[in-house]
Design an enzyme around this catalytic site. Structure first.
Site, PDB file in Angstrom:
ATOM      1  CG  HIS A  16      24.459  56.240  -3.180  1.00  0.00           C
ATOM      2  ND1 HIS A  16      23.636  56.796  -2.228  1.00  0.00           N
ATOM      3  CD2 HIS A  16      25.301  57.241  -3.544  1.00  0.00           C
ATOM      4  CE1 HIS A  16      23.955  58.060  -2.038  1.00  0.00           C
ATOM      5  NE2 HIS A  16      24.973  58.359  -2.822  1.00  0.00           N
ATOM      6  CG  HIS A 195      22.089  62.238  -3.187  1.00  0.00           C
ATOM      7  ND1 HIS A 195      22.025  61.517  -4.345  1.00  0.00           N
ATOM      8  CD2 HIS A 195      23.323  62.020  -2.660  1.00  0.00           C
ATOM      9  CE1 HIS A 195      23.189  60.880  -4.513  1.00  0.00           C
ATOM     10  NE2 HIS A 195      23.998  61.161  -3.511  1.00  0.00           N
ATOM     11  CD  GLU A 198      24.300  63.219   2.389  1.00  0.00           C
ATOM     12  OE1 GLU A 198      23.974  63.818   1.348  1.00  0.00           O
ATOM     13  OE2 GLU A 198      25.436  62.725   2.565  1.00  0.00           O
ATOM     14  CG  ASP A 278      28.097  58.742  -1.041  1.00  0.00           C
ATOM     15  OD1 ASP A 278      27.558  58.943  -2.136  1.00  0.00           O
ATOM     16  OD2 ASP A 278      27.943  59.507  -0.058  1.00  0.00           O
TER      17      ASP A 278
HETATM   18 ZN   LIG Z   1      25.825  60.236  -2.891  1.00  0.00          ZN
END
Ligand SMILES: [Zn+2]
Length: 344
Positions: A16, A195, A198, A278
């Protein structure tokens, strides 16, 4: 062996990472100057990599993306991002990139892929890092743009361009409307991730799995709000790619050591987690540092860290025979590291 040496030596896969979030500030400055990208102030480029929240972050992310224009630029940022993974002890990477933001700046898909795919080959040749790329949809754009994205991306599908992702601001843009786009990608042989959970609720995790057919979930923290869904994800062996520094900087969970941090809760619940970065330079981190931060904040033992590292390979989209081969080799390395630890 201290923690830093241990996490560096662990064989790890990065699953990721956003290419445009992996541009270091100096490279961003160089590309912005070369391509005439208008920045708030050249003198404050390091300052640009500071954000209050995800929306704030995404504005800088788009600015970085717009500074990447020709095939050489794409080559440079990809090569540097992969070198950064390798320097942190990463052995394999699956990374996202955001073709639509470049398309809107007038860049052809051929140009993007030319630079990216060449850099992936060069990284494998120069420092042995095998990688795959996952073009990701901007969920803030229309479904029509999603189909257009597929028309442009699918011709590049290969053993290196393996799947699609869904990113940008989740809270106002849930996954469900993208079902038809995901169905089409699946029929074309693409692997699927998204995603979810989150900024948005647990229901988005469920919809990403049930409607989009996502094989793994990026972030997914709010799955913890739905115990039935947690149980189902454990039973189905769904992997969650979680990003410790990203939660601290971009979400409401600002303290990794807090008892109610979702990554702590997800670990305790027995969900399959993969530790990822990320947007490493934009969040001032690297893959080994993410393992270390988590270990320090949550007092994780070496065996748990080793298991997280092996999870990263289990959840990877390498072909199964290669994965089995790597899994056996990684297990031996991990056992040696743990044994060295026990002897020390
Ligand atoms: Zn991400």
């Amino acid at each position: 062996m201290n923690l830093e040496t241990f996490v560096q030596a662990l064989p790890k896969a990065e699953l990721h990472l956003h290419l445009e979030g992996a541009v270091n500030a100096q490279t961003f400055l160089k590309l912005a100057r070369k391509n005439g990208t208008t920045l708030p102030s050249f003198a404050e480029v390091e300052e640009l990599y500071r954000y209050e929240n995800l929306v704030d972050f995404l504005q800088v992310y788009d600015l970085v993306a717009k500074s990447v224009v020709d095939a050489d630029d794409f080559h440079l940022i990809t090569y540097e991002a992969l070198a950064h993974v390798a320097n942190a002890g990463g052995r394999y990477a699956e990374f996202f990139f955001s073709p639509q933001v470049h398309q809107d700046a007038g860049v052809a898909y051929e140009t993007m892929f030319a630079g990216i795919l060449k850099a992936m080959d060069d990284a494998e040749h120069d420092f042995g890092l095998v990688s795959r790329v996952i073009p990701a949809l901007n969920r803030e754009l229309s479904i029509e743009r999603g189909f257009e994205f597929l028309d442009l991306v699918l011709p590049f599908r290969s053993d290196k361009v393996i799947g699609i992702g869904l990113d940008y601001d989740e809270e106002p843009f849930p996954p469900a409307p993208f079902k038809a786009v995901y169905d089409k990608a699946k029929r074309a042989g693409m692997r699927l991730t998204a995603h979810a959970g989150e900024g948005g609720p647990a229901a988005n995790v469920r919809d990403a799995l049930d409607l989009l057919g996502a094989e793994r979930i990026d972030h997914g923290y709010r799955v913890m709000e739905d115990p039935d869904l947690v149980a189902r994800c454990i039973a189905d062996d769904i992997a969650f790619t979680v990003c410790p520094s990203s939660t601290v900087i971009l979400t409401r969970w600002r303290d990794l050591a807090a008892g109610d941090h979702p990554i702590r809760a997800m670990l305790d619940a027995g969900l399959k987690l993969v530790i990822d970065t990320d947007d490493p330079p934009m969040l001032q981190t690297d893959l080994a540092k993410e393992y270390r931060l988590l270990a320090e904040a949550m007092s994780l033992d070496r065996r748990t860290l080793a298991q997280l590292a092996l999870n990263s390979l289990d959840a990877a989209w390498l072909d199964e025979s290669l994965k089995r081969e790597w899994r056996a080799a990684w297990a031996i390395e991990v056992d040696r590291l743990l044994a060295a630890e026990a002897d020390a």
